[in-house]
Enzyme design. Sequence first.
Site, PDB file in Angstrom:
ATOM      1  N   LYS A 100       7.256 -28.125  31.016  1.00  0.00           N
ATOM      2  CA  LYS A 100       5.804 -28.064  31.149  1.00  0.00           C
ATOM      3  C   LYS A 100       5.236 -29.317  30.499  1.00  0.00           C
ATOM      4  O   LYS A 100       5.667 -29.709  29.414  1.00  0.00           O
ATOM      5  CB  LYS A 100       5.258 -26.811  30.457  1.00  0.00           C
ATOM      6  CG  LYS A 100       3.746 -26.654  30.585  1.00  0.00           C
ATOM      7  CD  LYS A 100       3.315 -25.208  30.347  1.00  0.00           C
ATOM      8  CE  LYS A 100       1.811 -25.082  30.583  1.00  0.00           C
ATOM      9  NZ  LYS A 100       1.036 -25.094  29.366  1.00  0.00           N
ATOM     10  N   CYS A 160       2.056 -29.919  24.358  1.00  0.00           N
ATOM     11  CA  CYS A 160       1.242 -29.609  23.184  1.00  0.00           C
ATOM     12  C   CYS A 160       0.410 -30.824  22.752  1.00  0.00           C
ATOM     13  O   CYS A 160       0.953 -31.902  22.509  1.00  0.00           O
ATOM     14  CB  CYS A 160       2.134 -29.174  22.037  1.00  0.00           C
ATOM     15  SG  CYS A 160       1.199 -28.681  20.602  1.00  0.00           S
ATOM     16  N   ASN A 196      -1.224 -25.575  36.409  1.00  0.00           N
ATOM     17  CA  ASN A 196      -1.773 -24.912  35.233  1.00  0.00           C
ATOM     18  C   ASN A 196      -3.116 -25.557  34.893  1.00  0.00           C
ATOM     19  O   ASN A 196      -3.262 -26.772  34.975  1.00  0.00           O
ATOM     20  CB  ASN A 196      -0.774 -25.065  34.067  1.00  0.00           C
ATOM     21  CG  ASN A 196      -1.276 -24.534  32.737  1.00  0.00           C
ATOM     22  OD1 ASN A 196      -1.149 -25.186  31.714  1.00  0.00           O
ATOM     23  ND2 ASN A 196      -1.850 -23.354  32.725  1.00  0.00           N
ATOM     24  N   GLY A 197      -4.092 -24.730  34.546  1.00  0.00           N
ATOM     25  CA  GLY A 197      -5.402 -25.238  34.132  1.00  0.00           C
ATOM     26  C   GLY A 197      -6.535 -24.597  34.896  1.00  0.00           C
ATOM     27  O   GLY A 197      -6.601 -24.685  36.124  1.00  0.00           O
TER      28      GLY A 197
END
Length: 376
Positions: A147, A107, A209-210
């Site tokens: 993550k 985050c 991821n992305g």
Amino acid sequence: MTHPLTIGPHAVVPPVVLAPMAGITNAPFRTLCREFSGGKGLFVSEMITTRALVERNEKTMQLIRFDASERPRSLQLYGVDPATVGKAVRMIAEEDLADHIDLNFGCPVPKVTRKGGGSALPFKRNLLRAILREAVTGAGDLPVTMKMRKGIDDDHITYLDAGRIAVEEGVTAIALHGRTAAQHYGGTADWDAIARLKEHVPEIPVLGNGDIWSAEDALRMVRETGCDGVVVGRGCLGRPWLFADLVAAFEGRDDFRRPDLREVADVMVRHATLLGEWLGDEARGVIDFRKHVAWYLKGFAVGSEMRKRLAVTSSLAELRAGLDELDLGQGWPAGADGPRGRTSGNNRVVLPDGWLKDPYDCAGVSEDAELDTSGG
């Protein structure tokens, strides 16, 4: 793919994971995505703060309710205090609240990093290790994954160290978002970093991821990075049928969905209906759905006034009536597969005073870093 993706005892076939997104990946949205995937893949809950869980906060206890058809039940935790994380994980294991635990170190929002949480935390190597050790120990037989992002900014890259620590502490798999905290969701995700992490920690699965906006993007990421699976976040906003495309792509089919506006409108009503059932109030469900309207309608010829009107509806009948006024015969629009959601980038990362002085000193993380906020 040479090896199927396994998360502990759970085979994830195809190797596709719905990323946790605060306010988005609640039980209704997971249900919708799972319906399109035919039940294949892994669908992770919204981010749950460990302190709120341990204190049995009423809203948090609702967020961790899974539909009876959800297997495995996948829950993401956010925490900054090893003892609190340990308590939360033991509670999940002992009370059979989930089948898989994912830890959030991705985050980037200021109110989290300002307290040393989220994507700021892996910079403190010993603190990261302590949290992972408590989580893995407390989880018993439940698999624990994490993550994370590449690091705080280009001068403070942490993902290779964090990956090695994760392996040493018994983490089952790692997902890497190929951006730093400073990038937020801007710029282009660094897929080369995903490839480097895969080479660095060959012992466990690495998920990328992305910038996965289409099934073709997912296949390309696996091909270019050698990652063991993909995590899809903003790419499925207003596009839950992307999971049907992802399943098709990994199974070697190319029958990708290109819904016309009529089909999209039906999905919108279904989504709003599920939210109302979940919240126990139709109006609250439709109001919660408002944030999704622009994502669903992206690329279609819908006037700005009608878009505004649909974004302030408060009943299913009103939503359906507005949608029925549109030209529902419109086919899938060209260019509708691009970026959605937040795209701001190059932000200064707000950190606690002196945070970057010593990557091993754990001082400075306070309990109030555990705020109820977004994903990563």
